[in-house]
Design an enzyme around this catalytic site. Structure first.
Site, PDB file in Angstrom:
ATOM      1  N   CYS A 113      -4.220  -4.486   3.905  1.00  0.00           N
ATOM      2  CA  CYS A 113      -2.889  -5.092   4.097  1.00  0.00           C
ATOM      3  C   CYS A 113      -3.114  -6.528   4.542  1.00  0.00           C
ATOM      4  O   CYS A 113      -2.921  -6.875   5.707  1.00  0.00           O
ATOM      5  CB  CYS A 113      -2.086  -4.310   5.131  1.00  0.00           C
ATOM      6  SG  CYS A 113      -2.056  -2.516   4.892  1.00  0.00           S
ATOM      7  N   ALA A 114      -3.532  -7.389   3.623  1.00  0.00           N
ATOM      8  CA  ALA A 114      -4.258  -8.609   3.992  1.00  0.00           C
ATOM      9  C   ALA A 114      -3.413  -9.856   4.221  1.00  0.00           C
ATOM     10  O   ALA A 114      -3.849 -10.750   4.948  1.00  0.00           O
ATOM     11  CB  ALA A 114      -5.309  -8.911   2.922  1.00  0.00           C
ATOM     12  N   ALA A 115      -2.247  -9.993   3.593  1.00  0.00           N
ATOM     13  CA  ALA A 115      -1.505 -11.256   3.699  1.00  0.00           C
ATOM     14  C   ALA A 115      -1.055 -11.491   5.144  1.00  0.00           C
ATOM     15  O   ALA A 115      -0.751 -10.537   5.851  1.00  0.00           O
ATOM     16  CB  ALA A 115      -0.310 -11.228   2.752  1.00  0.00           C
ATOM     17  N   GLY A 117      -3.695 -13.705   5.394  1.00  0.00           N
ATOM     18  CA  GLY A 117      -5.106 -13.947   5.120  1.00  0.00           C
ATOM     19  C   GLY A 117      -5.974 -14.283   6.317  1.00  0.00           C
ATOM     20  O   GLY A 117      -7.177 -14.507   6.152  1.00  0.00           O
ATOM     21  N   GLU A 137      -2.926  -7.063  -1.042  1.00  0.00           N
ATOM     22  CA  GLU A 137      -1.557  -7.151  -0.522  1.00  0.00           C
ATOM     23  C   GLU A 137      -0.607  -6.518  -1.529  1.00  0.00           C
ATOM     24  O   GLU A 137      -0.651  -6.838  -2.714  1.00  0.00           O
ATOM     25  CB  GLU A 137      -1.174  -8.611  -0.279  1.00  0.00           C
ATOM     26  CG  GLU A 137       0.271  -8.831   0.112  1.00  0.00           C
ATOM     27  CD  GLU A 137       0.692  -8.036   1.356  1.00  0.00           C
ATOM     28  OE1 GLU A 137       1.788  -7.429   1.320  1.00  0.00           O
ATOM     29  OE2 GLU A 137      -0.075  -8.019   2.343  1.00  0.00           O
ATOM     30  N   ARG A 142       3.686 -12.230  -1.245  1.00  0.00           N
ATOM     31  CA  ARG A 142       2.713 -12.377  -0.162  1.00  0.00           C
ATOM     32  C   ARG A 142       1.287 -12.414  -0.709  1.00  0.00           C
ATOM     33  O   ARG A 142       0.405 -13.062  -0.132  1.00  0.00           O
ATOM     34  CB  ARG A 142       2.882 -11.254   0.861  1.00  0.00           C
ATOM     35  CG  ARG A 142       4.097 -11.440   1.749  1.00  0.00           C
ATOM     36  CD  ARG A 142       4.377 -10.204   2.607  1.00  0.00           C
ATOM     37  NE  ARG A 142       3.269  -9.844   3.465  1.00  0.00           N
ATOM     38  CZ  ARG A 142       2.981 -10.394   4.639  1.00  0.00           C
ATOM     39  NH1 ARG A 142       3.735 -11.388   5.089  1.00  0.00           N
ATOM     40  NH2 ARG A 142       1.961  -9.975   5.369  1.00  0.00           N
ATOM     41  N   ASP A 164      -0.618  -1.180  -4.402  1.00  0.00           N
ATOM     42  CA  ASP A 164      -0.225  -0.209  -3.395  1.00  0.00           C
ATOM     43  C   ASP A 164      -1.479   0.538  -2.935  1.00  0.00           C
ATOM     44  O   ASP A 164      -2.410   0.744  -3.742  1.00  0.00           O
ATOM     45  CB  ASP A 164       0.785   0.766  -3.992  1.00  0.00           C
ATOM     46  CG  ASP A 164       1.344   1.713  -2.951  1.00  0.00           C
ATOM     47  OD1 ASP A 164       2.360   1.360  -2.321  1.00  0.00           O
ATOM     48  OD2 ASP A 164       0.773   2.815  -2.751  1.00  0.00           O
ATOM     49  N   CYS A 234       0.349  -5.009  15.535  1.00  0.00           N
ATOM     50  CA  CYS A 234       0.817  -5.975  16.542  1.00  0.00           C
ATOM     51  C   CYS A 234       1.986  -5.340  17.300  1.00  0.00           C
ATOM     52  O   CYS A 234       3.076  -5.899  17.383  1.00  0.00           O
ATOM     53  CB  CYS A 234       1.203  -7.306  15.905  1.00  0.00           C
ATOM     54  SG  CYS A 234       2.466  -7.202  14.624  1.00  0.00           S
TER      55      CYS A 234
END
Length: 465
Positions: A113-115, A117, A137, A142, A164, A234
């Site tokens: 789930c990289a964006a 970056g 992503e 994104r 996905d 987060c």
């Protein structure tokens, strides 16, 4: 500001946090959410640039630095050159994790789930020229931002995909490290983002938890034997954190990993008891650390788990991607000073370079996933003329082209993609630099200087020098 006008926290969130923290500590936590957050950057170690003045170090990452105040990054040419990444300090703890667990730098890594970056660039730093990173992503817009940021970082060791998590099903046991920085309810961003406070609800926490389980249900099998899964959010609540550890260990075979901490950092270690042992998590509270809210845990796959090793494909069957011919390789090597450790591919009409050690893995990825970018895009041939890409200019690859060192006003004009008036002595392609870092291409055609900065990346704001 009157108490009536003061920002408020959702009542259900306060009850949730009061159950995690003692009364006095909860009041300190609450007060911290309404104090200014610190701005931090992480330096690109392969692009040598001077540090801003009066910075202070991020304790758990030697490349991380707090700034005394938040500047206008858009106006800094070094930002556009990929000299640093503006990254929240808590998430830089991933670097400390990697340095402790020491996964192989010549391994295959996945940021699922990289964006945008930041964490991908951190993983890319760790593996350097030895490994390969897949930065994925699911959201198309994104993924474009992710692609741009990885190009600016310039290491050329990344494959950017737009898929996905369910599309990774055939890649069980394929990776040495899998990072899942899961979409979450964003409680850790309450200090920086008032909208996150307004959108929070217990129902949204439940929705995020269900989404995280779906992602982890796909990600749990992707690390191979002795590989690692790093999970982070987060947010603070246990539903999206410790409960995900329990979900993973109920569904898949994992072993706990404990990360050493310096007590002065203020990071809180948590313990989650499962049928398979005690697993550890690391929670960042804004009243204890110089950073935003964050949670992270590390789990290790047992040595008897599956490990998938790709075989070389006889033919690459892809609708757009092609292996280059011997003649095309010779042409590229005549134009560019690349050694025999690189191999080349052609996507549509443009040529890309990727380390030869990873071509087997890359071809499996290319025939399995939706590739948005990979390695370093070099350029294309128009008849006998080579047209280089912006990605080549700002990459760390060697480039045998003349340079022009720009003053700050010239750099701003270039980044706004406006007409340039430069005293360039060389004809043809020239790399425009600022403080010796490439910003991109210009072309001297005699009567004018053409500006080749990408139109979609140009600065649109009015710059005040």
């Amino acid at each position: 500001m009157t108490s009536q006008d003061s920002p408020r926290l959702p009542e259900a969130f306060e009850h949730q946090m009061a159950s995690l923290l003692e009364a006095n500590e909860f009041m300190r936590f609450k007060a911290a959410l309404f104090t200014p957050s610190k701005t931090s950057i992480r330096i690109n170690p392969r692009k040598k640039a001077p540090l801003p003045q009066n910075t202070s170090p991020v304790p758990w990452n030697v490349k991380g630095h707090f700034l005394p105040q938040r500047p206008k990054f858009t106006f800094d040419p070094l930002f556009h050159a990929g000299a640093y990444y503006v990254q929240e300090a808590s998430s830089m703890f991933i670097g400390h994790i990697l340095n402790h667990i020491k996964p192989p730098k010549e391994g295959l890594y996945l940021d699922l789930c990289a964006a945008p970056g930041g964490k991908s660039s951190l993983l890319a730093d760790y593996i350097g020229e030895e490994g390969l990173l897949v930065a994925n992503e699911v959201i198309k817009t994104r993924a474009s931002i992710l692609r741009e940021n990885m190009i600016k970082w310039g290491l050329g060791n990344t494959v950017v995909t737009n898929n996905d998590p369910a599309h990774f099903g055939s890649l069980e046991g394929f990776f040495d490290v899998v990072l899942v920085d899961a979409p979450c309810s964003g409680e850790g961003m309450f200090r920086k983002d008032a909208q996150a406070r307004e959108e929070w609800s217990p129902e949204n926490v439940k929705r995020c938890s269900a989404r995280q389980q779906r992602i982890l249900d796909q990600a749990g099998t992707l690390p191979g034997a002795d590989g690692y899964l790093i999970y982070s959010t987060c947010t603070f609540n246990e539903q999206e954190n410790e409960e995900m550890i329990r979900f993973l260990t109920d569904e898949f075979a994992y072993e706990p990993v404990q990360i050493p901490l310096d007590p002065e950092w203020g990071i809180v270690e948590t313990e989650t008891d499962t049928e398979w042992g005690t697993f550890y998590g690391y929670r960042f509270f804004p009243h204890l650390v110089s950073g935003e809210g964050f949670f992270i845990t590390v789990l290790k796959r047992p040595s008897d788990a599956q490990f998938q090793q790709p075989k070389k494909m006889k033919d690459l069957k892809h609708i757009l991607l092609q292996r280059t011919s011997k003649a095309e390789k010779n042409l590229l090597r005549q134009e560019l000073t690349l050694n025999d450790t690189f191999d080349f591919y052609k996507l549509k009409k443009s040529f890309f370079a990727i380390k030869r050690a990873w071509t087997k893995h890359f071809e499996v990825l290319a025939t399995t996933l939706n590739i948005k970018y990979f390695g370093t895009e070099l350029g294309k041939f128009n008849k006998d003329q080579f047209i280089p890409t912006h990605a080549l200019a700002i990459s760390i690859l060697p480039k045998n082209f003349p340079h022009y060192e720009a003053r700050i006003e010239e750099a701003h004009t270039y980044l706004k993609k406006e007409d340039l008036d430069l005293n360039i002595q060389h004809d043809g392609w020239v790399i425009l630099t600022y403080q010796n870092l490439p910003l991109g291409w210009v072309k001297n055609i005699g009567n004018r200087i053409n500006n080749y900065y990408p139109k979609e990346w140009r600065i649109r704001m009015k710059i005040v020098d």
